[in-house]
Design an enzyme around this catalytic site. Structure first.
Site, PDB file in Angstrom:
ATOM      1  N   CYS A   1       5.005   2.186  12.362  1.00  0.00           N
ATOM      2  CA  CYS A   1       4.793   2.901  10.907  1.00  0.00           C
ATOM      3  C   CYS A   1       4.375   3.875  10.958  1.00  0.00           C
ATOM      4  O   CYS A   1       4.132   4.719  10.280  1.00  0.00           O
ATOM      5  CB  CYS A   1       3.704   1.533   9.585  1.00  0.00           C
ATOM      6  SG  CYS A   1       2.392   1.376  10.594  1.00  0.00           S
TER       7      CYS A   1
ATOM      8  N   ASP B   1       1.372   4.250  11.835  1.00  0.00           N
ATOM      9  CA  ASP B   1      -0.106   4.330  11.492  1.00  0.00           C
ATOM     10  C   ASP B   1      -0.596   4.426  12.676  1.00  0.00           C
ATOM     11  O   ASP B   1      -0.740   4.120  13.613  1.00  0.00           O
ATOM     12  CB  ASP B   1      -0.702   3.481  10.417  1.00  0.00           C
ATOM     13  CG  ASP B   1      -0.142   2.944   8.947  1.00  0.00           C
ATOM     14  OD1 ASP B   1       1.163   4.329   8.502  1.00  0.00           O
ATOM     15  OD2 ASP B   1       0.410   2.232   8.161  1.00  0.00           O
TER      16      ASP B   1
ATOM     17  N   CYS C   1      -2.237   2.789   6.028  1.00  0.00           N
ATOM     18  CA  CYS C   1      -2.035   1.838   4.835  1.00  0.00           C
ATOM     19  C   CYS C   1      -2.983   0.666   4.236  1.00  0.00           C
ATOM     20  O   CYS C   1      -4.488   0.468   4.827  1.00  0.00           O
ATOM     21  CB  CYS C   1      -0.838   0.486   4.755  1.00  0.00           C
ATOM     22  SG  CYS C   1      -1.550  -0.514   5.998  1.00  0.00           S
TER      23      CYS C   1
ATOM     24  N   CYS D   1      -0.564  -4.854  10.706  1.00  0.00           N
ATOM     25  CA  CYS D   1      -0.976  -4.535  10.665  1.00  0.00           C
ATOM     26  C   CYS D   1      -3.727  -4.579  11.237  1.00  0.00           C
ATOM     27  O   CYS D   1      -3.867  -3.574  11.277  1.00  0.00           O
ATOM     28  CB  CYS D   1      -1.765  -4.102   9.061  1.00  0.00           C
ATOM     29  SG  CYS D   1      -0.383  -3.331   7.766  1.00  0.00           S
TER      30      CYS D   1
END
Ligand code: FES
Length: 137
Positions: free
Chosen positions: A33, A35, A59, A103
């Site tokens: 992603c 991130d 996120c 995450c």
């Protein structure tokens, strides 16, 4: 879909920011992603984490897990901080939706990277800690 705790830590994240002259700092990224999460640790002579701050470009779940992870490691020794796994962070947040589990891995990896930095600078052995594989510089 998100627990109240996740929403609380996302809307009102704890320990956001930087620590000047940190005892250890770690930056990791999620290749999928994009991130990025950075964790700063302030560790005293007894190897107790007395401060922890984070910066996360990511996120909502990544922000909530970083926030909770900082709360969980503060007050622990560097060895005890190894128990703050992504599983422990997720449990403390009353769970995450399955698509967001990855995450929470960022928080664990960022803590490990910061602990690794500390252990290398101070020649301290932390059992179970391995050199981070996805550390960004
Ligand atoms: Fe990238 Fe959550 S989607 S860390």
């Amino acid at each position: 879909m998100y627990s109240e705790k996740v929403i609380d830590h996302f809307s009102n994240p704890r320990n956001v920011g930087e620590i000047e002259n940190p005892s250890g700092v770690g930056t990791v990224g999620n290749a999928k992603c994009g991130d990025i999460m950075r964790i700063y640790l302030d560790i005293d002579e007894q190897e107790v984490i007395r401060g922890c701050k984070f910066k996360t470009f990511g996120c909502g779940a990544a922000i909530a897990t970083s926030s909770m992870a900082t709360e969980l490691v503060i007050g622990k020794t560097v060895q005890e901080a190894m128990e703050v796994t992504n599983q422990a962070v997720m449990e403390a947040l009353d769970g995450l939706p399955p698509v967001k589990v990855h995450c929470s891995l960022l928080a664990e990896e960022a803590i490990h990277a910061a602990l690794w930095d500390y252990s290398q600078k101070n020649h301290v052995l932390i059992e179970g800690l391995e050199e981070p594989k996805n550390e960004l510089t």
